[in-house]
Design an enzyme around this catalytic site. Sequence first.
Site, PDB file in Angstrom:
ATOM      1  N   PHE A  95       0.828  -1.200   0.000  1.00 44.38           N
ATOM      2  CA  PHE A  95       0.000   0.000   0.000  1.00 44.38           C
ATOM      3  C   PHE A  95       0.872   1.263   0.000  1.00 44.38           C
ATOM      4  CE2 PHE A  95      -4.548   1.063   1.035  1.00 44.38           C
ATOM      5  CZ  PHE A  95      -4.441   2.435   0.907  1.00 44.38           C
ATOM      6  N   PHE A 198      -7.318   7.044   3.182  1.00 48.99           N
ATOM      7  CA  PHE A 198      -6.603   6.418   4.293  1.00 48.99           C
ATOM      8  C   PHE A 198      -7.047   4.972   4.503  1.00 48.99           C
ATOM      9  CE2 PHE A 198      -5.181   5.645   8.659  1.00 48.99           C
ATOM     10  CZ  PHE A 198      -3.918   6.199   8.617  1.00 48.99           C
ATOM     11  N   ARG A 338      10.004   7.904   6.582  1.00 42.70           N
ATOM     12  CA  ARG A 338       9.046   8.421   5.603  1.00 42.70           C
ATOM     13  C   ARG A 338       8.726   9.903   5.821  1.00 42.70           C
ATOM     14  NH1 ARG A 338       5.913   5.801   1.903  1.00 42.70           N
ATOM     15  NH2 ARG A 338       4.012   6.854   1.253  1.00 42.70           N
TER      16      ARG A 338
END
Length: 361
Positions: A95, A198, A338
Amino acid sequence: MPAFPHSTSPTTIAVAVPPALCLPVIETAFPRRLHPYWPRLQEKTRSWLLEKRLMPADKVEEHADGLRYTDLMAGYYLGAPDEALQAIADYSAWFFVWDDRHDRDIVHHRPGAWRKLRLQLHAALDAPGHHLHHSDPLVAGFADSVGRLYAFLGERWNARFARHFHAVIEAYDREFRNRTRGTVPTVEAYLELRRLTFAHWIWTDLLELGAGYELPDAVRKHPAYRRAALLSQEFAAWYNDLCSLPKEIAGDEVHNLGISLVHHEGLTLEEAIGDMRRRIEECISGFLAAEKQALRFADSLAVVSVEGKELSDAVKAIVANMRNWFSAVYWFHHESGRYRVDSWDDRSTPPYVDNEAAGEK
């Protein structure tokens, strides 16, 4: 304070949380735990990313562990069988890679490549076995991970998961169009779309897979259960927006709660951050109340029958993992590479992405 009082691996270190992102209630009232399978999970997901060619070998070597995708899942789906957790973790890693491809297709103006990928993902979701050897590693990796998820709970759960993820794919398409046109959604429109981008109901569906129990619709749709589930996901989505705001401003993003607040509500950036923190803190307090109601509801299911007791136990285990989501999400954002935009050579280009990923040139 550190996420863990004692190191769980040689790479676990104390993390200093910036004041603007610090939530003392998470650090004190939501103890963090990791599934005992986590070290093996990290190793196997790293190997899976390589095997499926979802990240270049040099990116996997340099960034995969530091991105801490497996930490996020190992902190959420406590009690899941190892095999189920591995399937969930690989899907989660996929994902993130998909999200990065979507971003690069926007940045490099590749609408044809995105349209093609979108249609291929819809097809792979409905028939994963037919796409295991697809020429695009992203499609083949998706087919592999979804096919493994489909092996656990049966056709009704699979159909629900597919329905929910078809909606996620289409939400990503709406985001693609907004970003390519420079359209900043209103706060209300953004919050509605964010529940899909999300993937609120996907992660909630996977709680059942982790518990090894498919919940009946009457339980999943009960207000006590649904409110606890929604608040845990809203917290995660909005906290992600808060932490990723510098990254997304640097990348000329239009999809972030803070950006919508500035653009449509006339707030300064500082005021928008304050508004986001207020919403996030209300999610936490709201969940603490909803958690009690959900557990009372679970108790009420334990009628004098084996089936009722099993259902009650499954709901309690799932609600406990909804609670785990708060700490897993919180620490992930401060440990994962990230979001460390200040350390990147180019603030608009994450170092862990293949900036020339497959697609229309």
